[in-house]
Design an enzyme around this catalytic site. Structure first.
Site, PDB file in Angstrom:
ATOM      1  N   TYR A 151       0.717  -1.048   0.088  1.00 45.04           N
ATOM      2  CA  TYR A 151       0.011  -0.028  -0.044  1.00 45.04           C
ATOM      3  C   TYR A 151       0.874   1.150  -0.110  1.00 45.04           C
ATOM      4  CZ  TYR A 151      -3.810   3.103   1.533  1.00 45.04           C
ATOM      5  OH  TYR A 151      -4.706   3.982   1.866  1.00 45.04           O
ATOM      6  N   SER A 152       0.942   2.070  -1.082  1.00 38.76           N
ATOM      7  CA  SER A 152       1.824   3.142  -1.129  1.00 38.76           C
ATOM      8  C   SER A 152       3.057   2.819  -0.973  1.00 38.76           C
ATOM      9  CB  SER A 152       1.330   4.130  -0.082  1.00 38.76           C
ATOM     10  OG  SER A 152       1.961   5.441  -0.183  1.00 38.76           O
TER      11      SER A 152
END
Length: 316
Positions: free
Chosen positions: A97-98
């Site tokens: 995530y990111s």
């Protein structure tokens, strides 16, 4: 358990002081790998991550210095993954995530730990030196709120869709503060995240060319464990610098990614991140009749040893 396992890696905003402290004090494997990461990080930031994390601030204080948070998140999650391996739990897929996409690339073997830590520190230095300060706000509600209150969101960017009733926006600090206050007046719950830069927006564009120079000398090989993209909602074919840039520059499609995964079969999602937020997101996404499960390894509420034991019981 016959479900395939997906390990998830979180990014900026999931960090806090003392994350993993109980494990560092009582789990030899975790302590070994954290110390190993610290040896790599120390000459790059001229500070001990161990001292930053465990010998100063309390977890209630904001941990938002990206020079420390970037390598700390990678170190924590790499060490957590080693605990999984020590329990003979082998994930079938990884999902980031990111900035967690970089962490997944490292754990997959596509990028070495040394290179991954150096990149995380270099990105931190670049955004600090070359981009203007910004803020991030997590909002409890549907993305349609942005349409209902267009004036409030005029100078904001949508940066992540976590689940149906949770999304994130970014903007300049005063814009995020005003948005937070105005949403509160409308009885819409939101939370300012401990992130001081505009990831997933044009605010980080000034570092792009410098970032590409960093990755020129990074050796990238095919991952040993397949990596699922929270950007493209599919499996990443090549975990190179261009992909990592897109992962931190463009919005995160976490909800869509998980929904697409669930179309195939049932899975066990394991949140490697320090706060357990990704496992919470997945729980909100799972249909009521789903056979998939969502688990966390640690969180900011303590009792990490017990949480890990419960996870082992569920999976072994």
């Amino acid at each position: 358990m016959n479900k395939q396992i997906i390990s998830m890696f979180s990014g900026q905003g999931s960090q806090y002081y003392e994350m993993g402290k109980e494990l560092y004090e009582h789990n030899e494997q975790f302590r070994y790998w954290m110390d190993h990461c610290n040896e790599i990080v120390f000459p790059l930031i001229r500070t001990s991550l161990i001292d930053v994390l465990y010998r100063g601030k309390r977890k209630s204080e904001p941990f938002d210095n990206i020079l420390y948070t970037n390598p700390a998140l990678l170190s924590i999650q790499y060490s957590m993954f080693k605990i999984l391996k020590g329990m003979n739990i082998q994930p079938d897929f990884l999902m980031g995530y990111s900035m967690g996409e970089l962490h997944a690339a490292v754990v997959s073997g596509a990028i070495s730990l040394e290179d991954g830590i150096r990149v995380s520190v270099d990105i931190a230095k670049l955004v600090h030196e070359k981009t203007q300060p910004a803020g991030m706000l997590a909002i409890m509600g549907s993305k349609s709120i942005m349409i209902r209150y267009p004036d409030l969101f005029r100078n904001c960017w949508f940066t992540a869709g976590n689940f149906r009733e949770n999304f994130v926006v970014s903007g300049l600090p005063h814009t995020i503060q005003n948005l937070y206050q105005n949403l509160n007046k409308e009885n819409i719950i939101s939370q300012i995240l401990p992130v001081k830069y505009g990831f997933h927006t044009k605010l980080i564009d000034p570092i792009e060319e410098h970032y590409k120079q960093i990755f020129k000398d990074i050796r990238v090989v095919p991952p040993k464990i397949p990596v699922i993209s929270s950007l493209q909602t599919g499996t990443v074919q090549e975990l190179n610098g261009d992909y990592i840039w897109k992962a931190i520059r463009n919005p995160v499609n976490f909800e869509q990614t998980v929904e697409r995964i669930l179309e195939t079969e049932d899975y066990a999602f394991i949140d490697i991140g320090p706060s357990g937020t990704l496992s919470t997101f997945v729980k909100y996404i799972l249909p009521s009749d789903s056979g998939s499960i969502s688990l966390q390894m640690i969180n900011q509420f303590g009792s990490d040893l017990n949480v890990i034991q419960k996870l082992k019981t569920c999976l072994c």
